[in-house]
Design a protein around this motif. Structure first.
Motif, PDB file in Angstrom:
ATOM      1  N   ALA A   1       0.289   4.455 -12.539  1.00  0.00           N
ATOM      2  CA  ALA A   1      -0.661   5.040 -11.589  1.00  0.00           C
ATOM      3  C   ALA A   1      -1.990   5.305 -12.282  1.00  0.00           C
ATOM      4  O   ALA A   1      -2.032   5.633 -13.472  1.00  0.00           O
TER       5      ALA A   1
ATOM      6  N   ALA B   1       2.263   6.505  -7.082  1.00  0.00           N
ATOM      7  CA  ALA B   1       1.314   7.496  -7.575  1.00  0.00           C
ATOM      8  C   ALA B   1       1.869   8.912  -7.409  1.00  0.00           C
ATOM      9  O   ALA B   1       1.673   9.773  -8.281  1.00  0.00           O
ATOM     10  N   LEU B   2       2.575   9.156  -6.317  1.00  0.00           N
ATOM     11  CA  LEU B   2       3.181  10.466  -6.085  1.00  0.00           C
ATOM     12  C   LEU B   2       4.259  10.762  -7.115  1.00  0.00           C
ATOM     13  O   LEU B   2       4.340  11.879  -7.640  1.00  0.00           O
TER      14      LEU B   2
ATOM     15  N   ARG C   1       1.151   4.210  -3.004  1.00  0.00           N
ATOM     16  CA  ARG C   1       1.012   5.658  -2.788  1.00  0.00           C
ATOM     17  C   ARG C   1       2.261   6.402  -3.263  1.00  0.00           C
ATOM     18  O   ARG C   1       2.168   7.473  -3.869  1.00  0.00           O
TER      19      ARG C   1
ATOM     20  N   ALA D   1       0.829  -1.204   0.000  1.00  0.00           N
ATOM     21  CA  ALA D   1       0.000   0.000   0.000  1.00  0.00           C
ATOM     22  C   ALA D   1       0.864   1.255   0.000  1.00  0.00           C
ATOM     23  O   ALA D   1       0.573   2.236  -0.706  1.00  0.00           O
ATOM     24  N   TRP D   2       1.954   1.237   0.772  1.00  0.00           N
ATOM     25  CA  TRP D   2       2.852   2.390   0.811  1.00  0.00           C
ATOM     26  C   TRP D   2       3.538   2.575  -0.541  1.00  0.00           C
ATOM     27  O   TRP D   2       3.650   3.702  -1.045  1.00  0.00           O
TER      28      TRP D   2
END
Length: 404
Positions: free
Chosen positions: A229, A155-156, A152, A148-149
């Motif tokens: 992403a 995506a960043l 994220r 999950a990290w």
């Protein structure tokens, strides 16, 4: 029944008195049988010792009354810090459990009366199974949290590329996600660091959370890096380590939703990827104007549609790269291609209008194709040339001067 219960409690008390010796023997067995254990730091070994002590104590409590402590095996890992799963792997954890169980089975005969040994060994087998499931659960949760990290973070990184905010911190984050920037020669890779951004519609099927993993795997199989992403209704893929992104994207088509897939131009590295991203996004917006576009299609193939949809970069590119070269010299190439397009693509009509031989028209059109990369005799290229001429005249009314 009462007598049996008292006998079980007495056996549990004897087992309780042996926990210290069992814990000491467990650490000694780990140090002797597991070569990697001795290479850990003192703090890491103390963590493992704490877990082992907790596990033996938990076993005694569970042995005393299994129904009162059904979740005891899972709780034994609560004494370890969160970093525990990063210190040793799941395979090493299994080795620790196996070593500890073997040690207990071999030691209890010296610490307990003979009549206690079969009962404790049977209970230990049941308890070890629960501990194994508990260990697998701990590592599964840790992997889920890391996944999950990573999602994220990925995506960043992709968002920073799209917005033109890529810097050294973005490069560092990409490296943490496995971005090498060097490629893998062979299997479609070139060993280069070129980057291209690909944009298409997100898949419509529900449960597309694994799309990013599938895209990265397929790109890796083709010899390229990939960051992926979801951004609303579009899927963005940043491809690296390939100078031929279209060939890579042809292997990724199945992961996109219906509609156009636009491949931005190749740029030197991740820091310059905003140029490719800007072209790809503009191409996706303009692609409906060309229903017959290939899938995937390069953003530069959509220059006329992009310019019509308001993309200033596409307008300037057409004016400078297509119209500009035609204005150099005496301008005969510009006059020839303009007349040819206005004549409906007729070489004879163009020759009559310009009072030249048809072979001269053919020669000049060949020169136009060599200078601009667009052949006036190709319908699609002719459309691009017509848009480029219109834009060039709007942006640079004086032929022969630099295009604005």
């Amino acid at each position: 029944m009462v007598k049996r219960a008292k006998g079980h409690l007495a056996r549990a008390e004897r087992l309780q008195n042996a926990t210290g010796a069992l814990a000491t023997a467990s650490m000694a067995a780990m140090d002797e049988k597991l070569p990697w254990f001795g290479k850990l730091s003192a703090q890491d070994r103390s963590w493992i010792g704490l877990v082992a002590q907790s596990g033996i104590t938990a076993f005694v409590e569970w042995f005393r009354d299994p129904e009162a402590h059904p979740s005891m095996p899972t709780g034994m890992f609560s004494s370890a810090p969160r970093e525990f799963t990063r210190v040793i792997s799941l395979h090493q954890t299994v080795d620790l459990l196996r070593t500890t169980i073997e040690m207990i089975e071999n030691t209890i005969g010296d610490l307990l009366p003979p009549e206690d040994v079969p009962v404790v060994r049977e209970a230990m087998q049941r308890y070890a199974r629960e501990v194994a499931f508990a260990a697998a659960t701990v590592y599964a949760k840790a992997a889920e949290m890391r996944g999950a990290w990573d999602a994220r973070l990925e995506a960043l990184v992709v968002d920073s590329v799209i917005r033109g905010e890529a810097d050294e911190s973005v490069r560092s984050r990409a490296s943490a996600l496995g971005w090498t920037g060097s490629g893998t020669p062979g299997a479609g890779g070139t060993g280069s660091s070129e980057v291209a951004v690909v944009v298409g519609r997100a898949p419509e099927a529900p449960g597309n959370a694994n799309v990013a993993d599938a895209v990265r795997h397929a790109a890796r199989e083709a010899g390229a890096d990939a960051l992926c992403a979801m951004q609303g209704d579009r899927l963005v893929v940043v491809l690296g380590s390939t100078s031929k992104p279209v060939e890579i994207v042809q292997r990724l088509v199945e992961f996109f939703g219906p509609g156009p897939i636009v491949v931005g131009p190749v740029v030197p590295d991740l820091m310059a990827a905003v140029t490719s991203a800007r072209a790809a996004v503009a191409g996706l917006r303009a692609a409906p104007a060309w229903p017959g576009a290939p899938r995937p299609v390069q953003a530069d193939e959509l220059l006329p549609e992009r310019s019509l949809s308001g993309d200033g970069h596409a307008r300037r590119q057409l004016a400078s790269d297509v119209y500009g070269p035609l204005t150099m010299g005496d301008g005969v190439l510009l006059d020839t291609v303009s007349t040819y397009l206005d004549s409906g693509g007729s070489i004879e009509a163009t020759a009559r209008t310009l009072f030249i031989h048809p072979n001269t028209v053919r020669y000049r059109l060949k020169r136009v194709s060599d200078l601009t990369g667009y052949s006036p005799t190709n319908p699609r290229d002719a459309f691009t040339l017509r848009v480029a001429l219109a834009l060039g005249r709007l942006l640079n009314p004086a032929p022969g001067s630099p295009v604005l």
